[in-house]
Design an enzyme around this catalytic site. Structure first.
Site, mmCIF file in Angstrom:
data_model
loop_
_atom_site.group_PDB
_atom_site.id
_atom_site.type_symbol
_atom_site.label_atom_id
_atom_site.label_comp_id
_atom_site.label_asym_id
_atom_site.label_seq_id
_atom_site.Cartn_x
_atom_site.Cartn_y
_atom_site.Cartn_z
ATOM 1 N N CYS A 298 0.878 -1.172 0.000
ATOM 2 C CA CYS A 298 0.000 0.000 0.000
ATOM 3 C C CYS A 298 0.914 1.220 0.000
ATOM 4 C CB CYS A 298 -0.991 -0.043 1.163
ATOM 5 S SG CYS A 298 -0.275 -0.360 2.792
ATOM 6 N N VAL A 299 0.774 2.137 0.962
ATOM 7 C CA VAL A 299 1.682 3.288 1.033
ATOM 8 C C VAL A 299 2.819 2.989 2.010
ATOM 9 C CG1 VAL A 299 1.917 5.728 1.614
ATOM 10 C CG2 VAL A 299 -0.092 4.942 0.373
#
Length: 257
Positions: free
Chosen positions: A143-144
């Site tokens: 994801c981030v």
């Protein structure tokens, strides 16, 4: 490798040094159900690879990754370095959507996990389906920060494989330490301070949240109800686990597990 009594113990690390990423680890080497082990090189979890340098991308490719499952919401993407090599494909499977009604208030903390699983099992199934259907080669999930959304998918994978609850918790908890240098490099406050403050305010801890979730989770039943087929569940297990053929040689992992 070193000796402990009559057994040989091979100490290996799941942490991977990919230049530009900070929270990268292989899910291999963990004891799984039926005396099996999680397979090295099958699934890797990480923070966003947008920051990977040319050397970092080369390390990713050398590790065998051929598919990237991107869990980010549209709009979270950064301008990449442009070094992603040919032969590495990206599958976008956003877990969150910016226009979701009643978006969960605990995003970015472990408190996000169980409510999301209850509300959006279809999205959890979609992410795991992307892994099950990936072509031969390793799969990178990110994801981030590579912590909560990635942690959710990883938790479901490891639970499906029959990895022990304390090993799943240990893997999840590693991200706090791994991300600290990244926040320092970016000139930002350590985000774990915010996370711990939210947990304290809720009267709980990371361990309590994760272990409570796992205690009530039948991963196969959850994913089947969410929409995965018997064949997809079998494909996930086959991709993620391998028979333990070390005999007297025991593999122990450092950096989690």
């Amino acid at each position: 490798m070193f000796w402990a009594g009559k057994a040989r113990i091979r100490l290996v690390t799941r942490d991977l040094a990919w230049d530009g990423c900070h929270n990268v680890r292989d899910l291999g080497g963990l004891p799984a159900a039926g005396g099996r082990l999680t397979r090295w090189g099958a699934v890797v979890r990480s923070d966003t690879p947008d920051r990977l340098t040319e050397a970092g991308w080369a390390a990713l490719q050398a590790h065998g990754v051929r598919t990237i499952v991107d869990l980010r919401t549209p709009g979270e993407h950064q301008v990449g370095t442009g070094h992603r090599p040919p032969g590495v494909s990206v599958v976008s499977v956003p877990l969150d959507q910016p226009d979701d009604p009643g978006r969960l208030p605990y995003g970015g903390t472990p408190l996000y996990l169980q409510p999301f699983m209850e509300r959006r099992p279809d999205r959890c199934a979609r992410a795991l389906r992307a892994i099950a259907q990936a072509p031969p080669g390793g799969v990178l999930v990110h994801c981030v920060a590579g912590r909560d959304r990635t942690g959710l998918v990883t938790l479901l994978l490891l639970a499906l494989a029959g990895v022990a609850e304390h090993d799943i918790l240990a893997d999840y908890a590693l991200s706090a330490d791994r991300l600290r240098p990244l926040y320092a490099k970016l000139g930002q406050a350590d985000d774990d301070l915010r996370v711990q403050a939210r947990l304290t305010g809720a009267g709980t801890t990371t361990s309590e949240v994760i272990l409570s979730l796992l205690a009530g989770l039948d991963a196969e039943d959850y994913l089947r109800v969410a929409g995965l087929t018997t064949a997809e569940l079998a494909a996930l297990r086959e991709r993620l686990t391998v028979a333990n053929e070390d005999g007297g040689e025991q593999a122990r992992t450092s950096g989690g597990g």
